[in-house]
Write a protein that holds these residues in place. Structure first.
Motif, PDB file in Angstrom:
ATOM      1  N   PRO A  40       0.814  -1.209   0.000  1.00 48.78           N
ATOM      2  CA  PRO A  40       0.000   0.000   0.000  1.00 48.78           C
ATOM      3  C   PRO A  40       0.852   1.265   0.000  1.00 48.78           C
ATOM      4  O   PRO A  40       1.997   1.243   0.454  1.00 48.78           O
ATOM      5  CB  PRO A  40      -0.789  -0.112   1.306  1.00 48.78           C
ATOM      6  CG  PRO A  40       0.113  -0.883   2.219  1.00 48.78           C
ATOM      7  CD  PRO A  40       0.837  -1.856   1.326  1.00 48.78           C
ATOM      8  N   ASP A  41       0.281   2.342  -0.517  1.00 44.82           N
ATOM      9  CA  ASP A  41       0.919   3.663  -0.427  1.00 44.82           C
ATOM     10  C   ASP A  41       0.573   4.309   0.912  1.00 44.82           C
ATOM     11  O   ASP A  41       1.318   5.138   1.429  1.00 44.82           O
ATOM     12  CB  ASP A  41       0.444   4.544  -1.584  1.00 44.82           C
ATOM     13  CG  ASP A  41       0.815   3.928  -2.922  1.00 44.82           C
ATOM     14  OD1 ASP A  41       1.971   4.092  -3.334  1.00 44.82           O
ATOM     15  OD2 ASP A  41      -0.041   3.248  -3.528  1.00 44.82           O
ATOM     16  N   ILE A  42      -0.583   3.928   1.429  1.00 48.04           N
ATOM     17  CA  ILE A  42      -1.073   4.476   2.695  1.00 48.04           C
ATOM     18  C   ILE A  42      -1.753   3.362   3.479  1.00 48.04           C
ATOM     19  O   ILE A  42      -2.469   2.535   2.902  1.00 48.04           O
ATOM     20  CB  ILE A  42      -2.144   5.576   2.451  1.00 48.04           C
ATOM     21  CG1 ILE A  42      -1.593   6.699   1.569  1.00 48.04           C
ATOM     22  CG2 ILE A  42      -2.658   6.165   3.761  1.00 48.04           C
ATOM     23  CD1 ILE A  42      -2.639   7.328   0.701  1.00 48.04           C
ATOM     24  N   ILE A  43      -1.524   3.335   4.790  1.00 51.35           N
ATOM     25  CA  ILE A  43      -2.286   2.434   5.662  1.00 51.35           C
ATOM     26  C   ILE A  43      -3.138   3.295   6.587  1.00 51.35           C
ATOM     27  O   ILE A  43      -2.624   4.164   7.296  1.00 51.35           O
ATOM     28  CB  ILE A  43      -1.368   1.521   6.495  1.00 51.35           C
ATOM     29  CG1 ILE A  43      -0.588   0.580   5.575  1.00 51.35           C
ATOM     30  CG2 ILE A  43      -2.190   0.726   7.513  1.00 51.35           C
ATOM     31  CD1 ILE A  43       0.438  -0.283   6.300  1.00 51.35           C
TER      32      ILE A  43
ATOM     33  N   GLU B 140       6.246   1.441   7.549  1.00 48.89           N
ATOM     34  CA  GLU B 140       7.583   2.013   7.367  1.00 48.89           C
ATOM     35  C   GLU B 140       8.437   1.118   6.462  1.00 48.89           C
ATOM     36  O   GLU B 140       9.215   1.607   5.634  1.00 48.89           O
ATOM     37  CB  GLU B 140       8.250   2.190   8.739  1.00 48.89           C
ATOM     38  CG  GLU B 140       9.482   3.047   8.729  1.00 48.89           C
ATOM     39  CD  GLU B 140       9.221   4.543   8.487  1.00 48.89           C
ATOM     40  OE1 GLU B 140      10.216   5.276   8.363  1.00 48.89           O
ATOM     41  OE2 GLU B 140       8.047   4.978   8.410  1.00 48.89           O
ATOM     42  N   ALA B 141       8.245  -0.193   6.602  1.00 48.48           N
ATOM     43  CA  ALA B 141       9.041  -1.144   5.816  1.00 48.48           C
ATOM     44  C   ALA B 141       8.802  -1.015   4.312  1.00 48.48           C
ATOM     45  O   ALA B 141       9.683  -1.310   3.512  1.00 48.48           O
ATOM     46  CB  ALA B 141       8.742  -2.575   6.269  1.00 48.48           C
ATOM     47  N   VAL B 142       7.587  -0.562   3.928  1.00 49.86           N
ATOM     48  CA  VAL B 142       7.296  -0.397   2.490  1.00 49.86           C
ATOM     49  C   VAL B 142       7.208   1.076   2.081  1.00 49.86           C
ATOM     50  O   VAL B 142       6.818   1.403   0.968  1.00 49.86           O
ATOM     51  CB  VAL B 142       5.992  -1.142   2.077  1.00 49.86           C
ATOM     52  CG1 VAL B 142       6.126  -2.636   2.315  1.00 49.86           C
ATOM     53  CG2 VAL B 142       4.768  -0.576   2.799  1.00 49.86           C
ATOM     54  N   GLY B 143       7.549   1.983   3.020  1.00 46.95           N
ATOM     55  CA  GLY B 143       7.528   3.416   2.718  1.00 46.95           C
ATOM     56  C   GLY B 143       6.135   4.019   2.640  1.00 46.95           C
ATOM     57  O   GLY B 143       5.935   5.079   2.030  1.00 46.95           O
ATOM     58  N   ALA B 144       5.160   3.352   3.269  1.00 44.56           N
ATOM     59  CA  ALA B 144       3.773   3.846   3.221  1.00 44.56           C
ATOM     60  C   ALA B 144       3.511   4.899   4.295  1.00 44.56           C
ATOM     61  O   ALA B 144       4.125   4.879   5.362  1.00 44.56           O
ATOM     62  CB  ALA B 144       2.802   2.679   3.401  1.00 44.56           C
ATOM     63  N   LYS B 145       2.592   5.808   3.986  1.00 44.73           N
ATOM     64  CA  LYS B 145       2.094   6.730   5.016  1.00 44.73           C
ATOM     65  C   LYS B 145       1.249   5.920   5.998  1.00 44.73           C
ATOM     66  O   LYS B 145       0.671   4.892   5.633  1.00 44.73           O
ATOM     67  CB  LYS B 145       1.210   7.814   4.384  1.00 44.73           C
ATOM     68  CG  LYS B 145       1.919   8.694   3.363  1.00 44.73           C
ATOM     69  CD  LYS B 145       0.906   9.637   2.721  1.00 44.73           C
ATOM     70  CE  LYS B 145       1.524  10.451   1.605  1.00 44.73           C
ATOM     71  NZ  LYS B 145       0.537  11.332   0.949  1.00 44.73           N
ATOM     72  N   PHE B 146       1.143   6.426   7.242  1.00 42.22           N
ATOM     73  CA  PHE B 146       0.408   5.693   8.279  1.00 42.22           C
ATOM     74  C   PHE B 146      -0.548   6.641   8.992  1.00 42.22           C
ATOM     75  O   PHE B 146      -0.130   7.644   9.551  1.00 42.22           O
ATOM     76  CB  PHE B 146       1.397   5.076   9.279  1.00 42.22           C
ATOM     77  CG  PHE B 146       0.749   4.189  10.303  1.00 42.22           C
ATOM     78  CD1 PHE B 146       0.250   2.940   9.936  1.00 42.22           C
ATOM     79  CD2 PHE B 146       0.632   4.588  11.620  1.00 42.22           C
ATOM     80  CE1 PHE B 146      -0.352   2.111  10.883  1.00 42.22           C
ATOM     81  CE2 PHE B 146       0.043   3.768  12.575  1.00 42.22           C
ATOM     82  CZ  PHE B 146      -0.453   2.523  12.202  1.00 42.22           C
ATOM     83  N   CYS B 147      -1.840   6.317   8.943  1.00 38.02           N
ATOM     84  CA  CYS B 147      -2.853   7.164   9.590  1.00 38.02           C
ATOM     85  C   CYS B 147      -3.528   6.372  10.701  1.00 38.02           C
ATOM     86  O   CYS B 147      -4.156   5.339  10.447  1.00 38.02           O
ATOM     87  CB  CYS B 147      -3.874   7.620   8.551  1.00 38.02           C
ATOM     88  SG  CYS B 147      -5.166   8.688   9.241  1.00 38.02           S
TER      89      CYS B 147
ATOM     90  N   LYS C 147       6.048   8.869   8.620  1.00 33.39           N
ATOM     91  CA  LYS C 147       5.004   9.596   7.876  1.00 33.39           C
ATOM     92  C   LYS C 147       3.667   9.326   8.534  1.00 33.39           C
ATOM     93  O   LYS C 147       2.805   8.654   7.965  1.00 33.39           O
ATOM     94  CB  LYS C 147       4.958   9.108   6.428  1.00 33.39           C
ATOM     95  CG  LYS C 147       6.261   9.146   5.655  1.00 33.39           C
ATOM     96  CD  LYS C 147       6.015   8.519   4.279  1.00 33.39           C
ATOM     97  CE  LYS C 147       7.289   8.406   3.470  1.00 33.39           C
ATOM     98  NZ  LYS C 147       7.028   7.657   2.213  1.00 33.39           N
ATOM     99  N   SER C 148       3.501   9.831   9.769  1.00 32.10           N
ATOM    100  CA  SER C 148       2.286   9.475  10.511  1.00 32.10           C
ATOM    101  C   SER C 148       1.297  10.630  10.688  1.00 32.10           C
ATOM    102  O   SER C 148       1.683  11.765  10.941  1.00 32.10           O
ATOM    103  CB  SER C 148       2.658   8.909  11.886  1.00 32.10           C
ATOM    104  OG  SER C 148       3.328   9.889  12.649  1.00 32.10           O
ATOM    105  N   PHE C 149       0.038  10.272  10.531  1.00 29.61           N
ATOM    106  CA  PHE C 149      -1.086  11.164  10.877  1.00 29.61           C
ATOM    107  C   PHE C 149      -1.779  10.527  12.083  1.00 29.61           C
ATOM    108  O   PHE C 149      -2.033   9.326  12.085  1.00 29.61           O
ATOM    109  CB  PHE C 149      -2.132  11.218   9.751  1.00 29.61           C
ATOM    110  CG  PHE C 149      -1.609  11.625   8.408  1.00 29.61           C
ATOM    111  CD1 PHE C 149      -1.500  12.972   8.055  1.00 29.61           C
ATOM    112  CD2 PHE C 149      -1.273  10.659   7.460  1.00 29.61           C
ATOM    113  CE1 PHE C 149      -1.057  13.338   6.787  1.00 29.61           C
ATOM    114  CE2 PHE C 149      -0.822  11.022   6.195  1.00 29.61           C
ATOM    115  CZ  PHE C 149      -0.713  12.363   5.854  1.00 29.61           C
ATOM    116  N   ILE C 150      -2.091  11.344  13.089  1.00 24.20           N
ATOM    117  CA  ILE C 150      -2.887  10.886  14.231  1.00 24.20           C
ATOM    118  C   ILE C 150      -4.194  11.675  14.160  1.00 24.20           C
ATOM    119  O   ILE C 150      -4.167  12.913  14.174  1.00 24.20           O
ATOM    120  CB  ILE C 150      -2.203  11.231  15.576  1.00 24.20           C
ATOM    121  CG1 ILE C 150      -0.739  10.783  15.610  1.00 24.20           C
ATOM    122  CG2 ILE C 150      -3.012  10.711  16.755  1.00 24.20           C
ATOM    123  CD1 ILE C 150      -0.498   9.339  15.785  1.00 24.20           C
ATOM    124  N   VAL C 151      -5.318  10.988  14.089  1.00 23.10           N
ATOM    125  CA  VAL C 151      -6.605  11.689  13.998  1.00 23.10           C
ATOM    126  C   VAL C 151      -7.490  11.277  15.168  1.00 23.10           C
ATOM    127  O   VAL C 151      -7.937  10.133  15.261  1.00 23.10           O
ATOM    128  CB  VAL C 151      -7.317  11.404  12.662  1.00 23.10           C
ATOM    129  CG1 VAL C 151      -8.648  12.156  12.599  1.00 23.10           C
ATOM    130  CG2 VAL C 151      -6.429  11.803  11.484  1.00 23.10           C
TER     131      VAL C 151
END
Length: 285
Positions: free
Chosen positions: A56-59, A94-101, A146-150
């Protein structure tokens, strides 16, 4: 990208927010949702393997242990999902360079405030659920660059059980209901939250966000609005938190300030009553 759509992976796809996001129409993503049967977030190897194969590009990590009262007697189970599970997913991202929300909660605060909580206000959770969700936030930031906390509150929607559905069910069974009038917060419609999350993860404006429908009410006022909007004659009686003792204390004040949404130029969520109207319209169709 050779024309491939970016892939958004959603954990907790069987929950009310996860399912809403998986079913959202018109997003720029190929959305792949995994529910708890398809992905056990507490299993580190399983997380790593799933993410490695999906790429994924984003999780969007919506999987969580959310049984607030049960968590008081099952702290290890809550910790495994909310902390270990989040660590596993953040490391896999992080292992695949994906953003994490990571989806968090108003329960990270002590609930005794009088002014809307800002993103940088002191956290002081009073429950096992709140403590494990806050540790989950810290794990997201620690393991994902690359983390977003919502943080959100009082969530309801089309999928799963929630306060709105409970009130509508009670209206078909009885003529009156008692609802607490001393807890203040902001009801949040999963569709509106999902739309905001899709807008957010397209950017690199990482950090902590508060996202709920705009405005505030008590549970009692929320219940009244549900019956009014559905034209149901139901007597709503006000009671206090003390009248309904629960294993986990409920925050008396959950209103959150949306300064990060404003400062980063995102679209704020509509007023809570408008969200409720849209939800009931969808439910009744």
């Amino acid at each position: 990208m050779n024309g491939r759509k970016s892939v958004l992976m959603v954990t907790g796809a069987g929950g009310q927010l996860g399912e809403e996001i998986v079913r959202l129409k018109g997003t720029p993503y190929e959305i792949i949702g995994l529910d708890r049967l398809q992905l056990d977030v507490t299993d580190a190897a399983q997380c790593m393997n799933a993410v490695a194969s999906i790429k994924p590009d984003i999780i969007l990590h919506a999987a969580a242990y959310t049984a607030v009262d049960q968590a008081e007697s099952e702290p290890e189970a809550a910790w495994m999902v909310n902390v270990a599970g989040t660590s596993n997913m953040a490391k896999s991202a992080e292992a695949v360079g994906a953003k994490f929300c990571y989806i968090s909660t108003d329960y990270v605060f002590n609930g005794n405030g009088r002014e809307p909580y800002r993103e940088d206000d002191l956290t002081e959770p009073q429950t096992v659920y709140g403590k494990t969700k806050l540790e989950g936030e810290q794990a997201a930031v620690q393991y994902s660059s690359k983390s977003f906390i919502v943080r959100t509150s009082w969530v309801y929607g089309k999928y799963g059980n929630n306060f709105v559905k409970t009130m509508l069910k009670l209206a078909s069974e009885r003529s009156s209901v008692s609802v607490v009038h001393d807890q203040i917060g902001s009801p949040t419609y999963t569709y509106d939250l999902g739309r905001f999350l899709i807008e957010l993860v397209q950017t690199e404006a990482y950090g902590i966000y508060h996202a709920s429908n705009a405005g505030k009410c008590t549970w009692y006022e929320f219940a009244q609005a549900i019956f009014e909007e559905n034209q149901l004659s139901m007597k709503v009686e006000a009671c206090t938190t003390e009248d309904f003792p629960r294993p986990a204390p409920r925050p008396l004040y959950s209103v959150m300030d949306h300064s990060a949404i404003r400062q980063n130029g995102f679209t704020d969520l509509r007023p809570w009553r408008e969200g409720l109207q849209a939800f009931l319209k969808e439910l009744n169709s």
